[in-house]
Design a protein around this motif. Structure first.
Motif, PDB file in Angstrom:
ATOM      1  N   PRO A   1       0.854  -1.198   0.000  1.00 18.86           N
ATOM      2  CA  PRO A   1       0.000   0.000   0.000  1.00 18.86           C
ATOM      3  C   PRO A   1       0.886   1.243   0.000  1.00 18.86           C
ATOM      4  CG  PRO A   1       0.119  -0.929   2.197  1.00 18.86           C
ATOM      5  CD  PRO A   1       0.854  -1.885   1.309  1.00 18.86           C
ATOM      6  N   PHE A   2       1.297   1.669  -1.185  1.00 14.06           N
ATOM      7  CA  PHE A   2       2.316   2.697  -1.320  1.00 14.06           C
ATOM      8  C   PHE A   2       1.943   3.974  -0.594  1.00 14.06           C
ATOM      9  CE2 PHE A   2       6.180   4.067  -3.126  1.00 14.06           C
ATOM     10  CZ  PHE A   2       6.040   5.376  -3.570  1.00 14.06           C
ATOM     11  N   ARG A   3       0.651   4.285  -0.575  1.00 13.00           N
ATOM     12  CA  ARG A   3       0.216   5.537   0.057  1.00 13.00           C
ATOM     13  C   ARG A   3       0.280   5.504   1.578  1.00 13.00           C
ATOM     14  NH1 ARG A   3      -2.972   8.821  -3.814  1.00 13.00           N
ATOM     15  NH2 ARG A   3      -2.846   7.745  -5.821  1.00 13.00           N
ATOM     16  N   SER A   4       0.678   4.391   2.152  1.00 12.05           N
ATOM     17  CA  SER A   4       0.947   4.339   3.590  1.00 12.05           C
ATOM     18  C   SER A   4       2.313   3.712   3.857  1.00 12.05           C
ATOM     19  CB  SER A   4      -0.147   3.562   4.332  1.00 12.05           C
ATOM     20  OG  SER A   4      -0.201   2.224   3.877  1.00 12.05           O
ATOM     21  N   THR A   5       3.207   3.882   2.897  1.00 11.98           N
ATOM     22  CA  THR A   5       4.555   3.301   2.996  1.00 11.98           C
ATOM     23  C   THR A   5       5.599   4.402   2.936  1.00 11.98           C
ATOM     24  OG1 THR A   5       3.846   1.239   1.943  1.00 11.98           O
ATOM     25  CG2 THR A   5       6.211   1.708   1.966  1.00 11.98           C
ATOM     26  N   ALA A   6       6.357   4.553   4.010  1.00 14.40           N
ATOM     27  CA  ALA A   6       7.510   5.450   3.981  1.00 14.40           C
ATOM     28  C   ALA A   6       8.627   4.765   3.200  1.00 14.40           C
ATOM     29  CB  ALA A   6       7.972   5.782   5.394  1.00 14.40           C
ATOM     30  N   MET A   7       9.387   5.554   2.461  1.00 12.92           N
ATOM     31  CA  MET A   7      10.425   4.984   1.611  1.00 12.92           C
ATOM     32  C   MET A   7      11.805   5.476   2.031  1.00 12.92           C
ATOM     33  SD  MET A   7       8.827   3.015  -0.480  1.00 12.92           S
ATOM     34  CE  MET A   7      10.160   2.678  -1.641  1.00 12.92           C
ATOM     35  N   GLY A   8      12.764   4.644   1.803  1.00 16.58           N
ATOM     36  CA  GLY A   8      14.143   5.020   2.096  1.00 16.58           C
ATOM     37  C   GLY A   8      15.076   4.536   1.009  1.00 16.58           C
ATOM     38  N   TRP A   9      16.204   5.191   0.914  1.00 15.43           N
ATOM     39  CA  TRP A   9      17.283   4.775   0.016  1.00 15.43           C
ATOM     40  C   TRP A   9      18.536   4.532   0.855  1.00 15.43           C
ATOM     41  CZ3 TRP A   9      16.850   3.658  -5.102  1.00 15.43           C
ATOM     42  CH2 TRP A   9      15.724   4.125  -5.767  1.00 15.43           C
ATOM     43  N   PHE A  10      19.175   3.439   0.578  1.00 11.98           N
ATOM     44  CA  PHE A  10      20.419   3.064   1.244  1.00 11.98           C
ATOM     45  C   PHE A  10      21.436   2.706   0.170  1.00 11.98           C
ATOM     46  CE2 PHE A  10      19.112   2.642   5.721  1.00 11.98           C
ATOM     47  CZ  PHE A  10      17.740   2.764   5.585  1.00 11.98           C
ATOM     48  N   ARG A  11      22.675   2.645   0.556  1.00  8.41           N
ATOM     49  CA  ARG A  11      23.711   2.227  -0.382  1.00  8.41           C
ATOM     50  C   ARG A  11      24.779   1.411   0.340  1.00  8.41           C
ATOM     51  NH1 ARG A  11      26.504   8.140  -1.747  1.00  8.41           N
ATOM     52  NH2 ARG A  11      27.488   8.472   0.306  1.00  8.41           N
ATOM     53  N   GLN A  12      25.433   0.569  -0.441  1.00  6.54           N
ATOM     54  CA  GLN A  12      26.517  -0.235   0.104  1.00  6.54           C
ATOM     55  C   GLN A  12      27.670  -0.245  -0.883  1.00  6.54           C
ATOM     56  OE1 GLN A  12      25.436  -4.217   1.330  1.00  6.54           O
ATOM     57  NE2 GLN A  12      27.213  -4.349   2.664  1.00  6.54           N
ATOM     58  N   ALA A  13      28.758   0.331  -0.456  1.00  6.08           N
ATOM     59  CA  ALA A  13      29.968   0.356  -1.273  1.00  6.08           C
ATOM     60  C   ALA A  13      30.772  -0.921  -1.013  1.00  6.08           C
ATOM     61  CB  ALA A  13      30.798   1.584  -0.937  1.00  6.08           C
ATOM     62  N   PRO A  14      31.623  -1.296  -1.944  1.00  6.54           N
ATOM     63  CA  PRO A  14      32.432  -2.506  -1.765  1.00  6.54           C
ATOM     64  C   PRO A  14      33.229  -2.462  -0.469  1.00  6.54           C
ATOM     65  CG  PRO A  14      32.626  -1.715  -4.010  1.00  6.54           C
ATOM     66  CD  PRO A  14      31.869  -0.660  -3.250  1.00  6.54           C
ATOM     67  N   GLY A  15      33.101  -3.505   0.323  1.00  8.52           N
ATOM     68  CA  GLY A  15      33.853  -3.604   1.562  1.00  8.52           C
ATOM     69  C   GLY A  15      33.323  -2.766   2.699  1.00  8.52           C
ATOM     70  N   LYS A  16      32.176  -2.123   2.495  1.00  5.96           N
ATOM     71  CA  LYS A  16      31.616  -1.266   3.539  1.00  5.96           C
ATOM     72  C   LYS A  16      30.225  -1.740   3.928  1.00  5.96           C
ATOM     73  CE  LYS A  16      34.224   2.910   2.388  1.00  5.96           C
ATOM     74  NZ  LYS A  16      34.127   4.379   2.138  1.00  5.96           N
ATOM     75  N   GLU A  17      29.764  -1.238   5.061  1.00  6.42           N
ATOM     76  CA  GLU A  17      28.425  -1.572   5.512  1.00  6.42           C
ATOM     77  C   GLU A  17      27.390  -0.744   4.754  1.00  6.42           C
ATOM     78  OE1 GLU A  17      29.435  -2.846  10.151  1.00  6.42           O
ATOM     79  OE2 GLU A  17      28.174  -1.104   9.722  1.00  6.42           O
ATOM     80  N   ARG A  18      26.184  -1.263   4.732  1.00  4.18           N
ATOM     81  CA  ARG A  18      25.093  -0.521   4.123  1.00  4.18           C
ATOM     82  C   ARG A  18      24.829   0.733   4.937  1.00  4.18           C
ATOM     83  NH1 ARG A  18      19.804  -3.779   2.231  1.00  4.18           N
ATOM     84  NH2 ARG A  18      21.547  -5.022   1.428  1.00  4.18           N
ATOM     85  N   GLU A  19      24.617   1.858   4.234  1.00  2.25           N
ATOM     86  CA  GLU A  19      24.381   3.117   4.930  1.00  2.25           C
ATOM     87  C   GLU A  19      23.148   3.826   4.403  1.00  2.25           C
ATOM     88  OE1 GLU A  19      27.284   6.191   4.409  1.00  2.25           O
ATOM     89  OE2 GLU A  19      27.364   5.973   2.229  1.00  2.25           O
ATOM     90  N   PHE A  20      22.537   4.570   5.265  1.00  3.17           N
ATOM     91  CA  PHE A  20      21.367   5.382   4.919  1.00  3.17           C
ATOM     92  C   PHE A  20      21.779   6.504   3.984  1.00  3.17           C
ATOM     93  CE2 PHE A  20      17.433   7.578   5.428  1.00  3.17           C
ATOM     94  CZ  PHE A  20      17.736   8.912   5.620  1.00  3.17           C
ATOM     95  N   VAL A  21      20.941   6.756   2.982  1.00  2.00           N
ATOM     96  CA  VAL A  21      21.171   7.866   2.058  1.00  2.00           C
ATOM     97  C   VAL A  21      20.081   8.920   2.207  1.00  2.00           C
ATOM     98  CG1 VAL A  21      21.373   8.558  -0.356  1.00  2.00           C
ATOM     99  CG2 VAL A  21      22.348   6.375   0.400  1.00  2.00           C
ATOM    100  N   ALA A  22      18.819   8.494   2.106  1.00  2.00           N
ATOM    101  CA  ALA A  22      17.716   9.446   2.150  1.00  2.00           C
ATOM    102  C   ALA A  22      16.440   8.729   2.536  1.00  2.00           C
ATOM    103  CB  ALA A  22      17.545  10.128   0.798  1.00  2.00           C
ATOM    104  N   GLY A  23      15.528   9.483   3.138  1.00  2.00           N
ATOM    105  CA  GLY A  23      14.225   8.934   3.480  1.00  2.00           C
ATOM    106  C   GLY A  23      13.148   9.947   3.154  1.00  2.00           C
ATOM    107  N   ILE A  24      11.944   9.447   2.893  1.00  3.20           N
ATOM    108  CA  ILE A  24      10.843  10.329   2.559  1.00  3.20           C
ATOM    109  C   ILE A  24       9.568   9.802   3.190  1.00  3.20           C
ATOM    110  CG2 ILE A  24      10.412   9.148   0.349  1.00  3.20           C
ATOM    111  CD1 ILE A  24       9.650  11.947  -0.778  1.00  3.20           C
ATOM    112  N   SER A  25       8.768  10.719   3.689  1.00  2.29           N
ATOM    113  CA  SER A  25       7.517  10.346   4.337  1.00  2.29           C
ATOM    114  C   SER A  25       6.462   9.973   3.314  1.00  2.29           C
ATOM    115  CB  SER A  25       7.021  11.515   5.186  1.00  2.29           C
ATOM    116  OG  SER A  25       6.697  12.633   4.343  1.00  2.29           O
TER     117      SER A  25
END
Length: 126
Positions: free
Chosen positions: A27-51
């Protein structure tokens, strides 16, 4: 449940790129979205979020002013517009969804999200 991320590719430093995350069966209209990224050899990190409303957003410091997160609730799609790309932005980018939230919250912790896309690779050459 499917989150389909797309738009990655090989670009040069200073270029722009737009990622898209199409969401199905949630239900996209009640789903908050986020973007994360993972570089080689690194942990996944938060990039951006939207309500859910799209009115509230958050970014990690390293992309503030260069990246813009947005969403189109009519198309069940979230976007990450990236500009002034740097080699250190090279990573696999993932979109994520958190269902059943209020209109104005965004989330920066990966553990908050139950649904994840498969990732799209962004490579920035110097």
């Amino acid at each position: 449940v499917q989150l389909q991320a797309s738009g990655g590719g090989l670009v040069q430093a200073g270029d722009s790129l737009r990622l898209a995350c199409e969401v199905s069966t949630l239900p996209f209209r009640s789903t908050a979205m986020g973007w994360f990224r993972q570089a080689p050899g690194k942990e996944r990190e938060f990039v951006a979020g939207i309500s859910v409303s799209g009115l509230f957003t958050g970014y990690t410091d390293s992309v503030e002013g260069r990246f813009t997160v947005s969403r189109d609730n009519a198309k069940n799609t979230a976007y990450l517009e990236m500009s002034a790309l740097k080699p250190e932005d090279t990573a696999v980018y993932y979109c994520a969804g958190k269902v059943g939230v209020g209109s104005n919250e965004w989330y920066q912790y990966a553990k908050s999200y139950a649904y994840w896309g498969q990732g799209t690779l962004v490579t920035v050459s110097s």
